[in-house]
Write a protein that holds these residues in place. Structure first.
Motif, short mmCIF file in Angstrom:
data_model
loop_
_atom_site.label_atom_id
_atom_site.label_comp_id
_atom_site.label_asym_id
_atom_site.label_seq_id
_atom_site.Cartn_x
_atom_site.Cartn_y
_atom_site.Cartn_z
N VAL A 86 77.11 79.03 12.65
CA VAL A 86 77.18 78.61 14.06
C VAL A 86 78.03 77.36 14.21
O VAL A 86 78.81 77.24 15.16
CB VAL A 86 75.76 78.38 14.61
CG1 VAL A 86 75.83 77.79 16.01
CG2 VAL A 86 74.97 79.68 14.61
N GLN A 87 77.90 76.43 13.29
CA GLN A 87 78.69 75.21 13.35
C GLN A 87 80.18 75.49 13.17
O GLN A 87 81.02 74.85 13.81
CB GLN A 87 78.19 74.22 12.29
CG GLN A 87 76.79 73.70 12.56
CD GLN A 87 76.20 72.98 11.37
OE1 GLN A 87 76.42 73.36 10.22
NE2 GLN A 87 75.44 71.92 11.63
N LEU A 88 80.51 76.46 12.32
CA LEU A 88 81.91 76.81 12.13
C LEU A 88 82.47 77.50 13.38
O LEU A 88 83.63 77.27 13.75
CB LEU A 88 82.06 77.73 10.91
CG LEU A 88 81.64 77.12 9.57
CD1 LEU A 88 81.76 78.15 8.46
CD2 LEU A 88 82.49 75.89 9.24
N VAL A 89 81.65 78.32 14.01
CA VAL A 89 82.08 78.95 15.26
C VAL A 89 82.35 77.89 16.33
O VAL A 89 83.35 77.95 17.06
CB VAL A 89 81.01 79.95 15.76
CG1 VAL A 89 81.32 80.42 17.17
CG2 VAL A 89 80.94 81.15 14.81
N ILE A 90 81.46 76.90 16.42
CA ILE A 90 81.65 75.81 17.39
C ILE A 90 82.93 75.04 17.08
O ILE A 90 83.64 74.59 17.98
CB ILE A 90 80.42 74.89 17.41
CG1 ILE A 90 79.22 75.64 17.99
CG2 ILE A 90 80.68 73.63 18.21
CD1 ILE A 90 77.92 74.89 17.92
N ALA A 91 83.24 74.91 15.79
CA ALA A 91 84.49 74.24 15.41
C ALA A 91 85.70 74.99 15.94
O ALA A 91 86.67 74.38 16.41
CB ALA A 91 84.57 74.11 13.90
N THR A 92 85.66 76.32 15.89
CA THR A 92 86.79 77.10 16.42
C THR A 92 86.87 76.94 17.94
O THR A 92 87.97 76.89 18.50
CB THR A 92 86.67 78.59 16.07
OG1 THR A 92 85.56 79.19 16.73
CG2 THR A 92 86.53 78.79 14.56
N LEU A 93 85.71 76.83 18.61
CA LEU A 93 85.73 76.57 20.05
C LEU A 93 86.33 75.20 20.35
O LEU A 93 87.08 75.02 21.31
CB LEU A 93 84.31 76.66 20.61
CG LEU A 93 83.72 78.06 20.74
CD1 LEU A 93 82.24 77.97 21.11
CD2 LEU A 93 84.47 78.87 21.79
#
Length: 300
Positions: free
Chosen positions: A101-108
């Motif tokens: 989830v944190q990596l997905v937020i990084a892409t956002l």
């Protein structure tokens, strides 16, 4: 509506849909190769696509560079920016044991960064157009017609997809990328540098997005909002199978053709609904996508 009109609309919808679908397929491939390798969906794909369009716009319209120089520079800049983000942000986040989830937020976060940079230049305030790389004109195929630009978009997209599949199937680097996606631990044991492969995958994804942007930008008014094209690419990946490269290609063409047929036979207002209807149908009938294969649970 007469039978001849239906036949004409059907031909035109399929041909025009294959043109737009080829671009959706490229972007879907860019999304899938990252997900297959890292298990992280890249929600900045649309903004990378948008950023590539603006790099080309700056070089062509403002700097007045010729296209033979603009194309390689745009591809290089976007690929390097994507690789840099993976190296500086995602690798460090993964090293600190960040969860998915944190990596997905990084892409956002990367998506908002790119959109903010475009708006800071002042170019995002007014939609602009990119000159076409091919002369004006059209050709007839059956009763339908396509512009020379449409033919160039479709032909270039197909050639590039063939080159991508050849790279993944027949080159050492391509096989290393596939191995890293199928079994990261096993690939590492046989000498594959996962950090390097992940960075190269992001660079390749950025390169594919830049190719898609250069092809379709002359048909669009360029603004920060063109990043929404990635929604259609995600739809293509889901329809075809989110872990399948052939599925990404098939899904792109299905979404492109469906959009055009809905616009011609039903209403242009219904075009935005067509991809989501396709997603719902596929998820009900075959949740893993048309070419997604059997659902599997990865062991770690």
């Amino acid at each position: 509506m007469s039978a001849s009109d239906v036949w004409l609309f059907l031909q035109q919808g399929i041909l025009s849909g294959m043109v737009t679908g080829s671009v959706y397929s490229l972007l879907a491939i860019a999304i899938v190769i990252i997900f297959k390798t890292t298990d992280v969906p890249n929600f900045s794909q649309g903004e990378i696509f948008m950023g590539a369009a603006y790099v080309a716009l700056i070089l062509v319209v403002l700097a007045q560079w010729p296209y033979f120089a603009v194309i390689p520079i745009t591809l290089l800049v976007v690929a390097a920016a994507s690789a840099l983000f993976q190296k500086v942000v995602l690798q460090r986040a993964a090293a600190s044991r960040a969860i998915g989830v944190q990596l997905v937020i990084a892409t956002l976060g990367f998506a908002y960064l790119l959109k903010g940079l475009v708006r800071l230049t002042g170019l995002g305030d007014t939609p602009r157009s990119l000159p076409a790389m091919v002369p004006t004109g059209s050709i007839s195929i059956g009763d339908a017609s396509l512009t020379l630009l449409d033919v160039a978009i479709f032909g270039t997209s197909v050639v590039f997809m063939v080159l991508l599949f050849a790279m993944f199937g027949y080159t050492r680097m391509g096989r290393a990328m596939r191995a890293a996606g199928m079994n990261p631990r096993g690939a590492q044991l046989v000498g594959v540098n996962l950090s390097r492969i992940h960075m190269l995958i992001w660079a390749l994804s950025g390169l594919v997005s830049a190719v898609a942007a250069l092809l379709i930008a002359p048909k669009l008014l360029i603004s920060p909002d063109i990043a929404h094209v990635a929604i259609l690419a995600f739809a293509a990946a889901i329809v075809g199978g989110f872990t399948s490269l052939p599925g990404a290609v098939l899904g792109g063409f299905i979404i492109g053709i469906a959009e055009n047929l809905v616009g011609l036979f039903i209403s242009t207002n219904a075009i935005v609904v067509a991809p989501f209807v396709a997603i719902m149908v596929v998820l009900i009938v075959r949740p893993q996508g048309i070419l997604g294969g059997k659902l599997q649970v990865k062991k770690v």
